[in-house]
Design a protein around this motif. Structure first.
Motif, PDB file in Angstrom:
ATOM      1  N   GLY A  81       0.789  -1.226   0.000  1.00 15.08           N
ATOM      2  CA  GLY A  81       0.000   0.000   0.000  1.00 15.08           C
ATOM      3  C   GLY A  81       0.817   1.268   0.000  1.00 15.08           C
ATOM      4  N   ASP A  82       2.054   1.206  -0.489  1.00 14.46           N
ATOM      5  CA  ASP A  82       2.911   2.396  -0.505  1.00 14.46           C
ATOM      6  C   ASP A  82       2.422   3.445  -1.505  1.00 14.46           C
ATOM      7  N   TYR A  83       1.701   3.002  -2.550  1.00 15.43           N
ATOM      8  CA  TYR A  83       1.235   3.926  -3.587  1.00 15.43           C
ATOM      9  C   TYR A  83      -0.291   4.012  -3.576  1.00 15.43           C
ATOM     10  N   ARG A  84      -0.781   5.222  -3.706  1.00 21.38           N
ATOM     11  CA  ARG A  84      -2.227   5.401  -3.862  1.00 21.38           C
ATOM     12  C   ARG A  84      -2.589   5.145  -5.324  1.00 21.38           C
ATOM     13  N   MET A  85      -3.601   4.284  -5.537  1.00 24.31           N
ATOM     14  CA  MET A  85      -3.971   3.925  -6.900  1.00 24.31           C
ATOM     15  C   MET A  85      -5.456   3.627  -6.973  1.00 24.31           C
ATOM     16  N   SER A  86      -5.982   3.636  -8.181  1.00 22.68           N
ATOM     17  CA  SER A  86      -7.392   3.318  -8.377  1.00 22.68           C
ATOM     18  C   SER A  86      -7.599   1.808  -8.222  1.00 22.68           C
ATOM     19  N   ALA A  87      -8.873   1.420  -8.085  1.00 25.34           N
ATOM     20  CA  ALA A  87      -9.188   0.001  -7.949  1.00 25.34           C
ATOM     21  C   ALA A  87      -8.760  -0.779  -9.191  1.00 25.34           C
ATOM     22  N   SER A  88      -9.002  -0.208 -10.380  1.00 25.55           N
ATOM     23  CA  SER A  88      -8.638  -0.912 -11.613  1.00 25.55           C
ATOM     24  C   SER A  88      -7.122  -1.105 -11.716  1.00 25.55           C
ATOM     25  N   GLN A  89      -6.354  -0.117 -11.258  1.00 24.33           N
ATOM     26  CA  GLN A  89      -4.901  -0.255 -11.265  1.00 24.33           C
ATOM     27  C   GLN A  89      -4.463  -1.349 -10.300  1.00 24.33           C
ATOM     28  N   ALA A  90      -5.075  -1.386  -9.129  1.00 23.71           N
ATOM     29  CA  ALA A  90      -4.740  -2.416  -8.143  1.00 23.71           C
ATOM     30  C   ALA A  90      -5.060  -3.804  -8.670  1.00 23.71           C
ATOM     31  N   HIS A  91      -6.190  -3.938  -9.361  1.00 26.87           N
ATOM     32  CA  HIS A  91      -6.584  -5.241  -9.912  1.00 26.87           C
ATOM     33  C   HIS A  91      -5.632  -5.668 -11.029  1.00 26.87           C
ATOM     34  N   ARG A  92      -5.149  -4.713 -11.817  1.00 31.17           N
ATOM     35  CA  ARG A  92      -4.210  -5.039 -12.896  1.00 31.17           C
ATOM     36  C   ARG A  92      -2.876  -5.517 -12.321  1.00 31.17           C
ATOM     37  N   PHE A  93      -2.391  -4.821 -11.294  1.00 27.49           N
ATOM     38  CA  PHE A  93      -1.169  -5.271 -10.631  1.00 27.49           C
ATOM     39  C   PHE A  93      -1.351  -6.683 -10.075  1.00 27.49           C
ATOM     40  N   ALA A  94      -2.488  -6.910  -9.421  1.00 23.80           N
ATOM     41  CA  ALA A  94      -2.749  -8.222  -8.824  1.00 23.80           C
ATOM     42  C   ALA A  94      -2.822  -9.309  -9.888  1.00 23.80           C
ATOM     43  N   ALA A  95      -3.465  -8.985 -11.022  1.00 18.92           N
ATOM     44  CA  ALA A  95      -3.587  -9.964 -12.105  1.00 18.92           C
ATOM     45  C   ALA A  95      -2.215 -10.349 -12.655  1.00 18.92           C
ATOM     46  N   LEU A  96      -1.364  -9.356 -12.856  1.00 21.80           N
ATOM     47  CA  LEU A  96      -0.015  -9.650 -13.349  1.00 21.80           C
ATOM     48  C   LEU A  96       0.764 -10.495 -12.347  1.00 21.80           C
ATOM     49  N   GLN A  97       0.613 -10.171 -11.063  1.00 21.65           N
ATOM     50  CA  GLN A  97       1.330 -10.948 -10.053  1.00 21.65           C
ATOM     51  C   GLN A  97       0.822 -12.382 -10.005  1.00 21.65           C
ATOM     52  N   CYS A  98      -0.482 -12.568 -10.167  1.00 22.86           N
ATOM     53  CA  CYS A  98      -1.028 -13.929 -10.224  1.00 22.86           C
ATOM     54  C   CYS A  98      -0.448 -14.686 -11.418  1.00 22.86           C
ATOM     55  N   GLN A  99      -0.353 -14.005 -12.548  1.00 24.02           N
ATOM     56  CA  GLN A  99       0.203 -14.629 -13.745  1.00 24.02           C
ATOM     57  C   GLN A  99       1.646 -15.063 -13.503  1.00 24.02           C
ATOM     58  N   ILE A 100       2.386 -14.236 -12.777  1.00 19.06           N
ATOM     59  CA  ILE A 100       3.796 -14.525 -12.493  1.00 19.06           C
ATOM     60  C   ILE A 100       3.945 -15.665 -11.488  1.00 19.06           C
ATOM     61  N   VAL A 101       3.156 -15.605 -10.414  1.00 23.65           N
ATOM     62  CA  VAL A 101       3.316 -16.559  -9.312  1.00 23.65           C
ATOM     63  C   VAL A 101       2.598 -17.883  -9.566  1.00 23.65           C
ATOM     64  N   TYR A 102       1.360 -17.809 -10.102  1.00 24.08           N
ATOM     65  CA  TYR A 102       0.536 -19.013 -10.226  1.00 24.08           C
ATOM     66  C   TYR A 102       0.394 -19.525 -11.656  1.00 24.08           C
ATOM     67  N   GLY A 103       0.915 -18.782 -12.617  1.00 20.40           N
ATOM     68  CA  GLY A 103       0.858 -19.242 -13.996  1.00 20.40           C
ATOM     69  C   GLY A 103      -0.397 -18.786 -14.720  1.00 20.40           C
TER      70      GLY A 103
END
Length: 237
Positions: free
Chosen positions: A27-49
């Protein structure tokens, strides 16, 4: 030698990704919900395939607190159920846009997004600029000093490093692009910029925030490297 450079580059990319991920999820950066979901989606792709509808559902995220591991703190705590559904949708979209996923490419996109997000505006530091005094000014002031310390704003943004007047930041004293930066040195109370042939001497500022300045400079250098690499691919294509 080429293989060694590639391995070293991948190692640095992993470190950059881990640092960016910790900052985004923490939570170091303030961001919109859509930005947070995009970051999370990319991280899921990286970690879980790649996304698998049969496995990657709400139960998947609720178990082992996986949502806390991938999504920005502010948005996962507001409405977890809605956040999970949005992350799943973003992950499915990410998978359709880029399948099969290559971990290094996904990590690079994550780091680039983080750098772009963090560096979308100029960040100013109040510093003292250690500027050489010319002969005329020294004789007029009857001063034997060879350096003059002026209060200025050091501005860092994706495209440039600049000095401006504190009372009017729009008046730029000096400005250099990041591709002109050859070296830098971070001290306890100073920060030195070396612009090579683009400046007669080092740009030296006195500051108590040298570590924060260094972190931003590192981020911007990575941003430039990623930007130039992607530009080279486009030109080659």
């Amino acid at each position: 030698a080429t293989l060694g450079m590639e391995v070293d580059g991948f190692h640095h990319l992993q470190v950059d990704f881990q640092q960016c991920s910790a900052a985004v999820v923490g939570g170091d950066y303030r961001m919109s919900a859509s930005q947070a979901h995009r970051f999370a989606a990319l991280q899921c792709q990286i970690v879980y395939g790649n996304f698998d509808e049969a496995i990657h559902n709400e139960i998947f995220f609720m178990s082992d607190k996986r949502l806390e591991l991938v999504c920005a703190k502010e948005h996962r705590s507001t409405c977890p159920d809605m956040c999970i559904r949005q992350v799943i949708a973003a992950w499915a979209l990410e998978d359709r846009l880029d399948s099969p996923a290559v971990t290094a490419d996904a990590q690079r996109r994550y780091v680039e997004m983080c750098c772009s997000f963090r560096t979308s505006k100029t960040i100013n530091f109040n510093v003292k600029w250690r500027r050489p005094i010319d002969d005329e000014s020294r004789s007029t002031a009857n001063d034997t000093k060879t350096k003059l310390e002026l209060d200025v704003l050091l501005g860092l943004c994706p495209n440039s490093i600049s000095l401006a007047y504190p009372d009017d930041p729009t008046v730029v004293i000096e400005q250099h692009s990041f591709d002109q930066l050859k070296r830098y040195a971070c001290g306890k109370r100073t920060f030195n910029f070396d612009f090579g042939v683009y400046r007669d001497a080092y740009l030296v500022v006195l500051t108590s925030e040298s570590e924060a300045i260094q972190q931003l400079v590192v981020d911007y250098i990575h941003y430039w490297q990623i930007h130039n690499k992607d530009s080279g691919k486009e030109e080659a294509g």
